[in-house]
Design an enzyme around this catalytic site. Structure first.
Site, PDB file in Angstrom:
ATOM      1  N   LYS A   1       0.204   3.634  -2.822  1.00 54.51           N
ATOM      2  CA  LYS A   1      -0.878   4.620  -2.795  1.00 54.51           C
ATOM      3  C   LYS A   1      -0.337   6.048  -2.735  1.00 54.51           C
ATOM      4  CE  LYS A   1      -4.548   1.788  -0.688  1.00 54.51           C
ATOM      5  NZ  LYS A   1      -3.965   0.482  -0.329  1.00 54.51           N
TER       6      LYS A   1
ATOM      7  N   SER B   1      -5.803   3.327   4.215  1.00 55.27           N
ATOM      8  CA  SER B   1      -5.300   2.446   3.158  1.00 55.27           C
ATOM      9  C   SER B   1      -6.426   1.756   2.394  1.00 55.27           C
ATOM     10  CB  SER B   1      -4.355   1.399   3.763  1.00 55.27           C
ATOM     11  OG  SER B   1      -3.507   0.861   2.782  1.00 55.27           O
TER      12      SER B   1
ATOM     13  N   SER C   1       0.792  -1.232   0.000  1.00 55.18           N
ATOM     14  CA  SER C   1       0.000   0.000   0.000  1.00 55.18           C
ATOM     15  C   SER C   1       0.821   1.278   0.000  1.00 55.18           C
ATOM     16  CB  SER C   1      -0.947   0.007   1.211  1.00 55.18           C
ATOM     17  OG  SER C   1      -2.007  -0.895   1.007  1.00 55.18           O
TER      18      SER C   1
END
Length: 433
Positions: free
Chosen positions: A122, A174, A119
């Site tokens: 991101k 997330s 993640s």
């Protein structure tokens, strides 16, 4: 089953704070290792990646002039300055400690090694899309976005979310579902991935290949500790990005039927209504160092069973910001990150940097409005690639743009010379070639 509102309803705590669940199993035990996806390490050679899958070629972090950020960063082991105490130990397979203000890399370990980013990718999604999307715009996520696996905020296919809501969920909790909804708002997954990979190239993050907008593992997807530091540094320059990553608790829109007014029986069998549920959840930032580590600004953590733990963090003290990135960590890393940040603040300005976080590549521009456009030949392609890297093609000799000569006399001489050359080529007895 994909994560959706019903699956997440049970994760609302008694305090009313939404804590999103990471599906797919618990983090691995300490000592568990996965084989990272690493590229060849020869300095001075060009390393080409597997491509983006959307028409954008990906070139590795090593070019004909060396390693991005400095040749010392080509190393796989611990890279540290002399004359001061070494950085604290960490179980991470790769890390970078850098001064975000000056770009100085203070210490590193396998900084250009290719690992699954989970993640932490991101951050690239946010850096790419924040400038492109109006944060006040409302969007209706698709069913596909609402049922993405893994960590999620529990969106539903209703037009109740702003870009601001989704971006906050992306970076605070997330939210994989929010990432896909943002990609849809940007014109779809294919376009968003192309934009993300283009942004990575602009930042000179050549180790990075984005195959998903949320960091869920996908074949060919990768990044490096060095690249994540570049991306985070770019994000810190965006006010909205800084706000999202530093927010501890925020409200998130809830659908109309969420926790509807319920009726319950009293002891005397009469009915009484509960208070109407608020039209929002509260979500809490997953960054455990926010509010715990002095000066912590935030950024992003990530984990999958293949990527293991990863984290990008930034803290600011006494007017200076230190960045720490770790990748491929087998267990809990919060205390190790705090110690690396402490070391970074202590080392800043006391020793020579081991490398540099490079600035974004300049936009390719013609050297002159009167330049002759090069033909579609291998030489012209090389010149275009050189311009994309910020180099001057004219200094390379072959493939350089030839300026147009202005003036009647010069044009006449050029024409006569060309005519004579063509006549000589047609002289009988010349060989064909």
């Amino acid at each position: 089953m994909g994560t959706n509102l019903r699956a997440l309803a049970a994760t609302v705590t008694t305090a009313g704070v939404l804590t999103t669940a990471l599906l797919g199993g618990a983090p691995p035990a300490a000592g568990a290792r996965a084989v990272p996806d690493q590229a060849p390490r020869e300095t001075g050679t060009s390393v080409t990646g597997t491509g983006t899958g959307n028409g954008t070629a990906v070139t590795g972090a090593r070019s004909g002039t060396g390693t991005v950020g400095g040749d010392r960063l080509a190393g796989r082991g611990i890279i540290r300055p002399s004359g001061i105490d070494p950085p604290p130990k960490t179980e991470a397979s790769a890390y970078v400690v850098a001064d975000a203000d000056t770009g100085a890399v203070l210490a590193a370990k396998d900084p250009h090694g290719h690992y699954l980013p989970a993640s932490t990718l991101k951050t690239l999604t946010a850096v790419t899309l924040i400038p492109k999307l109006d944060k006040k715009r409302k969007v209706k996520p698709s069913d596909e976005a609402c049922n993405v696996e893994g960590s999620a905020v529990g969106i539903v296919p209703e037009p109740i979310y702003t870009i601001d809501d989704l971006m906050r969920a992306l970076l605070m909790v997330s939210a994989n579902d929010a990432a896909v909804a943002l990609a849809e708002a940007n014109g779809g997954l294919k376009k968003t991935l192309a934009d993300m990979n283009q942004e990575a190239h602009k930042l000179q993050a050549y180790d990075t290949v984005a195959k998903t907008p949320n960091g869920l593992d996908a074949p060919g997807q990768r990044s490096s500790a060095y690249d994540l530091a570049l991306i985070a540094r770019a994000g810190l320059a965006i006010p909205d990005f800084r706000e999202y990553i530093s927010t501890k608790v925020a409200k998130f829109p809830a659908p109309k039927d969420y926790l509807k007014k319920k009726k319950k029986k009293r002891h005397d069998d009469s009915e009484a209504s509960e208070s109407p549920a608020p039209a929002f959840y509260e979500m809490a930032n997953h960054n455990r160092l926010l509010g715990r580590y002095k000066g912590m600004l935030g950024v992003k953590n990530g984990w999958t069973s293949k990527a293991l733990g990863s984290f990008v963090g930034a803290a600011r003290r006494d007017g200076h910001t230190i960045l720490v990135v770790i990748m491929h960590h087998p267990g809990g890393f919060w205390d190790e990150v705090a110690k690396l940040l402490d070391w970074g603040f202590a080392a800043r300005g006391k020793a020579a940097p081991v490398g540099q976080l490079v600035p974004p590549a300049p936009d390719p521009k013609p050297s002159s409005p009167l330049a002759v456009r090069p033909s579609a030949s291998p030489g012209a392609a090389d010149a275009g690639a050189a311009k994309a890297r910020g180099e001057d093609p004219a200094s390379k000799g072959a493939g350089a743009t030839v300026p147009l000569l202005i003036g009647g006399g010069a044009l006449v001489v050029l024409a006569l010379g060309t005519y004579g050359l063509r006549r000589r080529r047609r002289t009988p007895g010349d060989t064909a070639g």
